[in-house]
Design a protein around this motif. Sequence first.
Motif, PDB file in Angstrom:
ATOM      1  N   LEU A   1      27.088  39.509  44.931  1.00  0.00           N
ATOM      2  CA  LEU A   1      26.402  40.784  45.082  1.00  0.00           C
ATOM      3  C   LEU A   1      27.319  41.803  45.746  1.00  0.00           C
ATOM      4  CD1 LEU A   1      22.957  39.514  46.419  1.00  0.00           C
ATOM      5  CD2 LEU A   1      23.652  39.989  44.066  1.00  0.00           C
TER       6      LEU A   1
ATOM      7  N   THR B   1      36.688  30.830  48.720  1.00  0.00           N
ATOM      8  CA  THR B   1      35.415  31.514  49.007  1.00  0.00           C
ATOM      9  C   THR B   1      35.089  32.599  47.983  1.00  0.00           C
ATOM     10  OG1 THR B   1      36.292  31.398  51.243  1.00  0.00           O
ATOM     11  CG2 THR B   1      34.106  32.360  50.986  1.00  0.00           C
ATOM     12  N   SER B   2      36.129  33.279  47.497  1.00  0.00           N
ATOM     13  CA  SER B   2      35.886  34.459  46.671  1.00  0.00           C
ATOM     14  C   SER B   2      35.339  34.163  45.282  1.00  0.00           C
ATOM     15  CB  SER B   2      37.156  35.309  46.567  1.00  0.00           C
ATOM     16  OG  SER B   2      37.516  35.762  47.842  1.00  0.00           O
TER      17      SER B   2
ATOM     18  N   VAL C   1      39.745  37.636  47.549  1.00  0.00           N
ATOM     19  CA  VAL C   1      39.515  39.055  47.280  1.00  0.00           C
ATOM     20  C   VAL C   1      40.233  39.933  48.309  1.00  0.00           C
ATOM     21  CG1 VAL C   1      37.345  39.358  48.585  1.00  0.00           C
ATOM     22  CG2 VAL C   1      37.747  40.644  46.482  1.00  0.00           C
ATOM     23  N   ASN C   2      40.299  39.481  49.547  1.00  0.00           N
ATOM     24  CA  ASN C   2      40.938  40.326  50.561  1.00  0.00           C
ATOM     25  C   ASN C   2      42.446  40.383  50.383  1.00  0.00           C
ATOM     26  OD1 ASN C   2      38.574  41.184  51.813  1.00  0.00           O
ATOM     27  ND2 ASN C   2      38.423  39.287  53.001  1.00  0.00           N
TER      28      ASN C   2
ATOM     29  N   GLY D   1      47.456  34.267  50.786  1.00  0.00           N
ATOM     30  CA  GLY D   1      46.036  34.109  50.446  1.00  0.00           C
ATOM     31  C   GLY D   1      45.645  35.016  49.295  1.00  0.00           C
TER      32      GLY D   1
ATOM     33  N   CYS E   1      52.224  28.666  51.274  1.00  0.00           N
ATOM     34  CA  CYS E   1      53.128  29.064  52.350  1.00  0.00           C
ATOM     35  C   CYS E   1      53.125  27.904  53.343  1.00  0.00           C
ATOM     36  CB  CYS E   1      52.644  30.345  53.015  1.00  0.00           C
ATOM     37  SG  CYS E   1      53.645  30.769  54.445  1.00  0.00           S
TER      38      CYS E   1
ATOM     39  N   GLU F   1      49.380  32.305  46.753  1.00  0.00           N
ATOM     40  CA  GLU F   1      48.065  31.660  46.831  1.00  0.00           C
ATOM     41  C   GLU F   1      48.277  30.191  46.506  1.00  0.00           C
ATOM     42  OE1 GLU F   1      44.664  31.855  47.469  1.00  0.00           O
ATOM     43  OE2 GLU F   1      44.779  29.799  46.721  1.00  0.00           O
ATOM     44  N   ARG F   2      47.821  29.327  47.384  1.00  0.00           N
ATOM     45  CA  ARG F   2      48.164  27.919  47.160  1.00  0.00           C
ATOM     46  C   ARG F   2      47.399  27.257  46.026  1.00  0.00           C
ATOM     47  NH1 ARG F   2      45.603  24.493  52.067  1.00  0.00           N
ATOM     48  NH2 ARG F   2      43.455  24.834  51.493  1.00  0.00           N
TER      49      ARG F   2
ATOM     50  N   GLY G   1      34.744  39.617  56.633  1.00  0.00           N
ATOM     51  CA  GLY G   1      34.755  40.491  55.457  1.00  0.00           C
ATOM     52  C   GLY G   1      33.850  39.966  54.377  1.00  0.00           C
ATOM     53  N   LYS G   2      33.498  40.861  53.467  1.00  0.00           N
ATOM     54  CA  LYS G   2      32.625  40.513  52.345  1.00  0.00           C
ATOM     55  C   LYS G   2      33.319  40.927  51.058  1.00  0.00           C
ATOM     56  CE  LYS G   2      28.316  41.350  52.558  1.00  0.00           C
ATOM     57  NZ  LYS G   2      27.897  39.936  52.429  1.00  0.00           N
ATOM     58  N   ILE G   3      32.883  40.368  49.958  1.00  0.00           N
ATOM     59  CA  ILE G   3      33.397  40.827  48.663  1.00  0.00           C
ATOM     60  C   ILE G   3      33.194  42.355  48.597  1.00  0.00           C
ATOM     61  CG2 ILE G   3      33.027  40.765  46.157  1.00  0.00           C
ATOM     62  CD1 ILE G   3      33.832  38.009  46.848  1.00  0.00           C
ATOM     63  N   THR G   4      31.979  42.778  48.970  1.00  0.00           N
ATOM     64  CA  THR G   4      31.587  44.190  48.884  1.00  0.00           C
ATOM     65  C   THR G   4      32.574  45.130  49.555  1.00  0.00           C
ATOM     66  OG1 THR G   4      29.297  43.409  48.987  1.00  0.00           O
ATOM     67  CG2 THR G   4      29.657  45.760  49.396  1.00  0.00           C
TER      68      THR G   4
ATOM     69  N   THR H   1      27.472  34.859  46.415  1.00  0.00           N
ATOM     70  CA  THR H   1      26.241  35.133  45.662  1.00  0.00           C
ATOM     71  C   THR H   1      26.505  36.213  44.606  1.00  0.00           C
ATOM     72  OG1 THR H   1      25.076  34.629  47.706  1.00  0.00           O
ATOM     73  CG2 THR H   1      23.751  35.569  45.973  1.00  0.00           C
TER      74      THR H   1
ATOM     75  N   PRO I   1      38.963  31.105  55.218  1.00  0.00           N
ATOM     76  CA  PRO I   1      38.570  30.045  56.154  1.00  0.00           C
ATOM     77  C   PRO I   1      39.761  29.322  56.793  1.00  0.00           C
ATOM     78  CG  PRO I   1      37.666  29.646  53.952  1.00  0.00           C
ATOM     79  CD  PRO I   1      38.504  30.876  53.846  1.00  0.00           C
TER      80      PRO I   1
ATOM     81  N   ARG J   1      32.103  30.641  54.563  1.00  0.00           N
ATOM     82  CA  ARG J   1      32.311  31.999  55.069  1.00  0.00           C
ATOM     83  C   ARG J   1      33.201  31.941  56.305  1.00  0.00           C
ATOM     84  NH1 ARG J   1      27.012  30.967  54.371  1.00  0.00           N
ATOM     85  NH2 ARG J   1      25.856  32.193  52.852  1.00  0.00           N
TER      86      ARG J   1
HETATM   87  C1  LIG Z   1      27.903  31.254  50.131  1.00  0.00           C
HETATM   88  C2  LIG Z   1      28.527  32.598  50.245  1.00  0.00           C
HETATM   89  C3  LIG Z   1      27.902  33.704  49.681  1.00  0.00           C
HETATM   90  C4  LIG Z   1      28.485  34.952  49.798  1.00  0.00           C
HETATM   91  N1  LIG Z   1      27.910  36.007  49.157  1.00  0.00           N
HETATM   92  C5  LIG Z   1      28.476  37.221  49.214  1.00  0.00           C
HETATM   93  C6  LIG Z   1      27.931  38.301  48.472  1.00  0.00           C
HETATM   94  O1  LIG Z   1      26.967  38.154  47.712  1.00  0.00           O
HETATM   95  N2  LIG Z   1      28.512  39.509  48.597  1.00  0.00           N
HETATM   96  C7  LIG Z   1      29.593  39.704  49.387  1.00  0.00           C
HETATM   97  O2  LIG Z   1      30.032  40.856  49.485  1.00  0.00           O
HETATM   98  N3  LIG Z   1      30.176  38.694  50.079  1.00  0.00           N
HETATM   99  C8  LIG Z   1      29.649  37.456  49.994  1.00  0.00           C
HETATM  100  N4  LIG Z   1      30.212  36.401  50.650  1.00  0.00           N
HETATM  101  C9  LIG Z   1      31.405  36.634  51.468  1.00  0.00           C
HETATM  102  C10 LIG Z   1      32.679  36.628  50.627  1.00  0.00           C
HETATM  103  O3  LIG Z   1      32.625  35.661  49.608  1.00  0.00           O
HETATM  104  C11 LIG Z   1      33.896  36.319  51.513  1.00  0.00           C
HETATM  105  O4  LIG Z   1      33.857  37.111  52.651  1.00  0.00           O
HETATM  106  C12 LIG Z   1      35.193  36.613  50.788  1.00  0.00           C
HETATM  107  O5  LIG Z   1      35.228  35.958  49.545  1.00  0.00           O
HETATM  108  C13 LIG Z   1      36.367  36.169  51.639  1.00  0.00           C
HETATM  109  O6  LIG Z   1      37.540  36.420  50.905  1.00  0.00           O
HETATM  110  P1  LIG Z   1      38.950  36.038  51.491  1.00  0.00           P
HETATM  111  O7  LIG Z   1      39.959  36.597  50.567  1.00  0.00           O
HETATM  112  O8  LIG Z   1      39.033  36.459  52.908  1.00  0.00           O
HETATM  113  O9  LIG Z   1      38.961  34.432  51.524  1.00  0.00           O
HETATM  114  P2  LIG Z   1      39.172  33.385  50.337  1.00  0.00           P
HETATM  115  O10 LIG Z   1      38.547  33.813  49.076  1.00  0.00           O
HETATM  116  O11 LIG Z   1      38.781  32.058  50.867  1.00  0.00           O
HETATM  117  O12 LIG Z   1      40.744  33.421  50.111  1.00  0.00           O
HETATM  118  C14 LIG Z   1      41.666  32.860  50.995  1.00  0.00           C
HETATM  119  C15 LIG Z   1      42.727  32.180  50.167  1.00  0.00           C
HETATM  120  O13 LIG Z   1      43.822  31.774  51.001  1.00  0.00           O
HETATM  121  C16 LIG Z   1      44.423  30.653  50.385  1.00  0.00           C
HETATM  122  N5  LIG Z   1      45.299  29.975  51.353  1.00  0.00           N
HETATM  123  C17 LIG Z   1      44.939  29.366  52.507  1.00  0.00           C
HETATM  124  N6  LIG Z   1      46.024  28.897  53.149  1.00  0.00           N
HETATM  125  C18 LIG Z   1      47.105  29.229  52.386  1.00  0.00           C
HETATM  126  C19 LIG Z   1      48.522  29.032  52.527  1.00  0.00           C
HETATM  127  N7  LIG Z   1      49.036  28.402  53.585  1.00  0.00           N
HETATM  128  N8  LIG Z   1      49.352  29.483  51.551  1.00  0.00           N
HETATM  129  C20 LIG Z   1      48.852  30.123  50.461  1.00  0.00           C
HETATM  130  N9  LIG Z   1      47.519  30.347  50.294  1.00  0.00           N
HETATM  131  C21 LIG Z   1      46.654  29.925  51.245  1.00  0.00           C
HETATM  132  C22 LIG Z   1      43.217  29.824  49.941  1.00  0.00           C
HETATM  133  O14 LIG Z   1      43.555  28.908  48.920  1.00  0.00           O
HETATM  134  C23 LIG Z   1      42.230  30.905  49.501  1.00  0.00           C
HETATM  135  O15 LIG Z   1      42.194  31.091  48.084  1.00  0.00           O
HETATM  136  C24 LIG Z   1      29.686  35.125  50.524  1.00  0.00           C
HETATM  137  C25 LIG Z   1      30.314  34.012  51.087  1.00  0.00           C
HETATM  138  C26 LIG Z   1      29.759  32.752  50.917  1.00  0.00           C
HETATM  139  C27 LIG Z   1      30.470  31.556  51.452  1.00  0.00           C
END
Ligand SMILES: Cc1cc2nc3c(=O)[nH]c(=O)nc-3n(C[C@H](O)[C@H](O)[C@H](O)COP(=O)(O)OP(=O)(O)OC[C@H]3O[C@@H](n4cnc5c(N)ncnc54)[C@H](O)[C@@H]3O)c2cc1C
Length: 498
Positions: free
Chosen positions: A46, A39-40, A11-12, A8, A170, A31-32, A355-358, A44, A212, A321
């Motif tokens: 922020l 999501t990242s 951001v996380n 994945g 993966c 990353e696929r 988790g959040k971007i923050t 918004t 997600p 989210r």
């Molecule tokens: C509408 C909205 C507004 C938001 N606003 C804010 C904000 O203003 N400030 C803030 O701090 N947070 C905010 N958030 C929260 C924040 O965006 C998320 O918590 C954060 O981006 C989650 O990151 P992640 O890395 O966990 O997930 P993702 O960014 O979804 O990354 C997961 C990745 O895993 C990859 N993946 C999945 N399965 C596989 C696999 N089998 N093999 C390889 N790759 C795979 C996916 O393609 C994806 O890119 C917001 C969220 C939303 C939806």
Amino acid sequence: MIDLLVIGGGVNGAGIAADAAGRGLSVVLCERGDLGGATSSASTKLIHGGLRYLETYQFRLVRESLAEREVLLHAAPHIVWPLRFRLPHHKALRPQWMIRSGLFLYDHLSKRVSLPASHGLKFEHTDPLKSEFEAGFEYSDCWVDDARLVVLNAMQAQNHGASIMPRTVCEHIDASLDSVSKQMVWTATLRDINSGQEQKVKARCVINATGPWVGKLGRQLQPQTPPADVRLVKGSHIIVPRMYEGEEAYILQNPDGRVVFVIPYEKQYSLIGTTEEDYTGDPSAAAISPAEITYLLSVTNSYFKKVPDASQIVHHFSGVRPLIDDGDENASKVSRDYTLELSRSPAPLLTVFGGKITTYRRLAESAMDQLRVVFPDMARKWTLEARLPGGDFESQQQLLIDLAAEFPWLDTDLLEAWIKRYGTLIRVVLGDAKTLDDLGVCFGADLYECEVRYLMREEWAQTAEDIMWRRTKSGLRLNAEQRASLTRFCDSEQTLKA
Ligand SMILES: Cc1cc2nc3c(=O)[nH]c(=O)nc-3n(C[C@H](O)[C@H](O)[C@H](O)COP(=O)(O)OP(=O)(O)OC[C@H]3O[C@@H](n4cnc5c(N)ncnc54)[C@H](O)[C@@H]3O)c2cc1C
């Protein structure tokens, strides 16, 4: 055999890969899709404590998030900057004393170094709000280019030796006994989406950072004990022509208890969001519904004198989210905090929920804390003071002065836009360019061949979409013909690479 396979590249995942690689672990991130493509890049944008979370008593999350504002301002002053928020008082909603107390907590829950405190304010007839909004409050949070934050973390991970594999899914993962170490390890089957080529990667530990998709991958990794439930909540944003002059954002209270932000975006636009709807479909297919558009426009309309109509929407985006399901009926009350689950059977696996971007940097640090039982000799935490690539400067204003002297032939508007994307990496983007002609073809909207080549060479961009919507936001300004020309260029560069 590597130490850590991060699945994945949001951001996380990118944050964990950077932190782990910087501690000396051997790391592969797959990353696929595109880095930050889910999501990242749909947030918004922020870096905020989350004023609203005080109402649900999420003090730990708010305190940690507030402190991260200063840390990330220091780490990435090119893509993170302070933003003032105006909160109009609505006579029928939260009373003034409640907002004042919330803002007092917001100002004092953690150390503020550079961000100014909150204060009350009176609106004038020159303000963009309707005349019934006479008073309100102003407070500080920060803005971030979310998609670029992901890429900069991936670059930081790579700078510390990690291997970054975008467009690599993966597909399968198995645990088996390693004959040398006599430990249970993982063997992952990764497939390159472009070439279809399969590759096996052996890792001592796997991180499930698939946002997600965390439950889906978790059920495959641990069929006997699948991880905790995740609640998917869709959120959408619309982008409209700039609604008002000033640089402040607005936070609008709504009778349903939610808030909607109106934020200055990319000079000529305003970003309006967000919504919250439970979601059950494929997260990559999340799209805005007509009801969400109506909701966002009607909340905005109830506060502002002049609001664009649906026909003026320039762009919209939706994300999902991945929240921890705490059983609350109301999606907006579900905690935005994160949880990490470490399991050592059949082999070490760390699963990231929420988790959040923050909070991505703190989440990565906590992940590494948990993994110390697996990697007892890894180095200590290091990201608190570290700069992200291109972020090694003190102020955008000073960098502009320095770079304008160094590259007097570059237009100031272009330089300003590039500072907000690349910071000191501008010198890498420019390479040997000595005149405007050296920047190559202009695709439109100040997007030059030299920038596109840099993004494809150094930042894993492969398609026109990657460039238009994540590495830059030039998609907002390019017309259909210009987009087609950019697509042809990227496709032919990719073919040459393959
Ligand atoms: C509408 C909205 C507004 C938001 N606003 C804010 C904000 O203003 N400030 C803030 O701090 N947070 C905010 N958030 C929260 C924040 O965006 C998320 O918590 C954060 O981006 C989650 O990151 P992640 O890395 O966990 O997930 P993702 O960014 O979804 O990354 C997961 C990745 O895993 C990859 N993946 C999945 N399965 C596989 C696999 N089998 N093999 C390889 N790759 C795979 C996916 O393609 C994806 O890119 C917001 C969220 C939303 C939806």
